[in-house]
Design a protein around this motif. Structure first.
Motif, PDB file in Angstrom:
ATOM      1  N   TRP A  57      26.830 -15.243  12.823  1.00 31.52           N
ATOM      2  CA  TRP A  57      26.300 -16.594  13.020  1.00 31.52           C
ATOM      3  C   TRP A  57      27.166 -17.439  13.952  1.00 31.52           C
ATOM      4  O   TRP A  57      26.873 -18.617  14.165  1.00 31.52           O
ATOM      5  CB  TRP A  57      26.154 -17.300  11.673  1.00 31.52           C
ATOM      6  CG  TRP A  57      25.196 -16.598  10.761  1.00 31.52           C
ATOM      7  CD1 TRP A  57      23.986 -16.031  11.104  1.00 31.52           C
ATOM      8  CD2 TRP A  57      25.361 -16.363   9.374  1.00 31.52           C
ATOM      9  NE1 TRP A  57      23.396 -15.468  10.017  1.00 31.52           N
ATOM     10  CE2 TRP A  57      24.214 -15.655   8.921  1.00 31.52           C
ATOM     11  CE3 TRP A  57      26.344 -16.675   8.443  1.00 31.52           C
ATOM     12  CZ2 TRP A  57      24.042 -15.262   7.593  1.00 31.52           C
ATOM     13  CZ3 TRP A  57      26.173 -16.284   7.125  1.00 31.52           C
ATOM     14  CH2 TRP A  57      25.035 -15.585   6.718  1.00 31.52           C
ATOM     15  N   LEU A  58      28.245 -16.877  14.482  1.00 32.52           N
ATOM     16  CA  LEU A  58      29.141 -17.602  15.371  1.00 32.52           C
ATOM     17  C   LEU A  58      29.206 -16.916  16.728  1.00 32.52           C
ATOM     18  O   LEU A  58      29.047 -15.700  16.823  1.00 32.52           O
ATOM     19  CB  LEU A  58      30.547 -17.667  14.770  1.00 32.52           C
ATOM     20  CG  LEU A  58      30.725 -18.516  13.504  1.00 32.52           C
ATOM     21  CD1 LEU A  58      32.015 -18.133  12.778  1.00 32.52           C
ATOM     22  CD2 LEU A  58      30.741 -20.001  13.854  1.00 32.52           C
ATOM     23  N   THR A  59      29.445 -17.700  17.772  1.00 29.29           N
ATOM     24  CA  THR A  59      29.673 -17.119  19.095  1.00 29.29           C
ATOM     25  C   THR A  59      31.126 -17.263  19.525  1.00 29.29           C
ATOM     26  O   THR A  59      31.627 -16.455  20.298  1.00 29.29           O
ATOM     27  CB  THR A  59      28.771 -17.798  20.147  1.00 29.29           C
ATOM     28  OG1 THR A  59      29.077 -19.199  20.218  1.00 29.29           O
ATOM     29  CG2 THR A  59      27.300 -17.612  19.802  1.00 29.29           C
ATOM     30  N   HIS A  60      31.797 -18.311  19.043  1.00 33.74           N
ATOM     31  CA  HIS A  60      33.188 -18.580  19.402  1.00 33.74           C
ATOM     32  C   HIS A  60      33.929 -19.115  18.182  1.00 33.74           C
ATOM     33  O   HIS A  60      33.329 -19.804  17.339  1.00 33.74           O
ATOM     34  CB  HIS A  60      33.295 -19.639  20.509  1.00 33.74           C
ATOM     35  CG  HIS A  60      32.602 -19.285  21.782  1.00 33.74           C
ATOM     36  ND1 HIS A  60      31.221 -19.296  21.909  1.00 33.74           N
ATOM     37  CD2 HIS A  60      33.095 -18.917  22.994  1.00 33.74           C
ATOM     38  CE1 HIS A  60      30.896 -18.948  23.141  1.00 33.74           C
ATOM     39  NE2 HIS A  60      31.999 -18.719  23.819  1.00 33.74           N
ATOM     40  N   VAL A  61      35.223 -18.815  18.118  1.00 35.33           N
ATOM     41  CA  VAL A  61      36.093 -19.384  17.095  1.00 35.33           C
ATOM     42  C   VAL A  61      37.291 -20.024  17.802  1.00 35.33           C
ATOM     43  O   VAL A  61      37.931 -19.392  18.645  1.00 35.33           O
ATOM     44  CB  VAL A  61      36.582 -18.325  16.091  1.00 35.33           C
ATOM     45  CG1 VAL A  61      37.539 -18.952  15.078  1.00 35.33           C
ATOM     46  CG2 VAL A  61      35.396 -17.684  15.358  1.00 35.33           C
ATOM     47  N   ASN A  62      37.581 -21.275  17.459  1.00 31.05           N
ATOM     48  CA  ASN A  62      38.737 -21.994  18.001  1.00 31.05           C
ATOM     49  C   ASN A  62      39.837 -22.029  16.943  1.00 31.05           C
ATOM     50  O   ASN A  62      39.704 -22.722  15.921  1.00 31.05           O
ATOM     51  CB  ASN A  62      38.359 -23.425  18.396  1.00 31.05           C
ATOM     52  CG  ASN A  62      37.489 -23.490  19.627  1.00 31.05           C
ATOM     53  OD1 ASN A  62      37.233 -22.484  20.280  1.00 31.05           O
ATOM     54  ND2 ASN A  62      37.032 -24.688  19.955  1.00 31.05           N
ATOM     55  N   TYR A  63      40.910 -21.295  17.176  1.00 28.20           N
ATOM     56  CA  TYR A  63      42.034 -21.297  16.248  1.00 28.20           C
ATOM     57  C   TYR A  63      42.773 -22.626  16.383  1.00 28.20           C
ATOM     58  O   TYR A  63      43.183 -23.020  17.474  1.00 28.20           O
ATOM     59  CB  TYR A  63      42.981 -20.137  16.562  1.00 28.20           C
ATOM     60  CG  TYR A  63      44.159 -20.018  15.623  1.00 28.20           C
ATOM     61  CD1 TYR A  63      44.098 -19.193  14.499  1.00 28.20           C
ATOM     62  CD2 TYR A  63      45.340 -20.717  15.859  1.00 28.20           C
ATOM     63  CE1 TYR A  63      45.178 -19.075  13.639  1.00 28.20           C
ATOM     64  CE2 TYR A  63      46.428 -20.609  15.003  1.00 28.20           C
ATOM     65  CZ  TYR A  63      46.337 -19.780  13.893  1.00 28.20           C
ATOM     66  OH  TYR A  63      47.418 -19.674  13.047  1.00 28.20           O
TER      67      TYR A  63
END
Length: 333
Positions: A57-63
């Protein structure tokens, strides 16, 4: 109608060709639009195990976050980088992207202290050192981009122009490495003018933090109503001329109790007895499924290239999931 064998063969061939032909350029493809619609989640270590994040369900993750040193021109090494390494492995195994978010509201005592950014940006050598340190961080952890979370450069000071030169050169060097540059910006208002048009022209997209408006006399303590999403898009797209394709609408997965008082995350709200479909529970204002779906539809209707979430570790994994609600709208349901 009867066909001779040769005629029948020609007729069937034409039917197959027509079925396989690409759609007209004027015909919209819903599935392709859905594929291109970004769902970006900010992730803070400790909110959830990296391997538990639902990458379908996600395209990008920002740490979140890497923090500049007091001098501003280098990034402080992570005390424990194990979660970042695990996150990169998990996200990349699903063919998705991981960015490092630099800065945030929590720098300094009490938050909102951006003097480290000012100190770095006012000197050309400071900017060069910051960019070198950032590129080294990205390469070390095999990241896909940088999300600059300077809160905030000021319109009526040199920092607005310094921000422009910083992001232009940072973008140039990131793009040369095949990486991307984004930024997090305030939802609307005077502080937004510190991000000039020349700055967001260098960005791949901009994350609009359309929440935390609990001091507004119009919204009282609601902090992130649907009306604020509309106002944020009107400000950035209409007033500031941000191309809609560079606009990412921010959605909160947490509550506020008004006037700067943070409430529980969505997961805890539900555990306490709140409804997944309401926006208020025992003094806490939040966004339930109905509002999250409405805002996601708004983003698509306004031509935005996606939505972002603060913070994905606060979601649940069952049918009440807000990420699932976003995905339903993304897929046109």
């Amino acid at each position: 109608m009867k066909f001779k064998p040769v005629q029948l063969l020609v007729f069937v061939t034409l039917l197959v060709a027509a079925a396989c032909a690409p759609a007209s350029r004027n015909q919209k493809s819903t599935s392709r639009q859905g594929d291109e619609f970004k769902v970006i989640g900010y992730y803070t270590p400790g909110s959830a195990e990296p391997e538990s994040l639902p990458m379908e369900w996600l395209t990008h993750v920002n740490y979140s976050f890497a923090i500049p040193a007091p001098s501003g021109d280098t990034l402080i090494p992570l005390k424990d980088d194990d979660r970042l390494k695990r996150l990169v492995k998990h996200v990349h195994s699903h063919g998705k992207s991981v960015f490092i978010s630099i800065g945030g509201w929590g720098i300094g005592d009490g938050g909102g202290d951006d003097t480290r950014f000012h100190r770095m940006a006012e000197r050309p050598e400071g900017q060069a050192a910051f960019i070198k340190s950032t590129l080294a961080f990205v390469r070390k952890y095999e990241l896909d981009g940088v999300d600059l979370d300077w809160e905030y450069p000021d319109e009526d000071s040199p920092s607005a122009d310094q921000y422009v030169t910083l992001v232009q050169e940072l973008a140039r060097q990131l793009h040369a490495d095949g990486k991307k540059l984004t930024a997090a910006v305030i939802s609307y208002g005077k502080k937004g003018y510190g991000v000039k048009k020349e700055a967001f022209e260098a960005m791949d997209w901009i994350n609009l933090m359309a929440y935390d408006d609990d001091y507004s006399k119009d919204y009282l303590a609601a902090h992130a109503p649907y009306a604020l999403a509309v106002q944020s898009l009107d400000y950035w797209i209409n007033e500031r001329a941000l191309p809609p394709a560079k606009a990412i609408l921010g959605l909160p997965f947490y509550a506020k109790k008004g006037f700067g008082q943070y409430g529980p995350g969505y997961k805890q709200l539900l555990a306490d007895g709140a409804s997944a479909y309401d926006d208020f529970w025992k003094g806490s204002f939040y966004n339930g499924i109905n509002t999250i779906e409405a805002k996601t539809r708004l983003a698509r209707q306004r031509g935005c290239s996606g939505v972002m979430i603060w913070e994905i570790g606060l979601d649940v994994a069952d049918e009440r999931s807000l990420l699932r609600a976003i995905d339903r709208v993304k897929r046109g349901q």
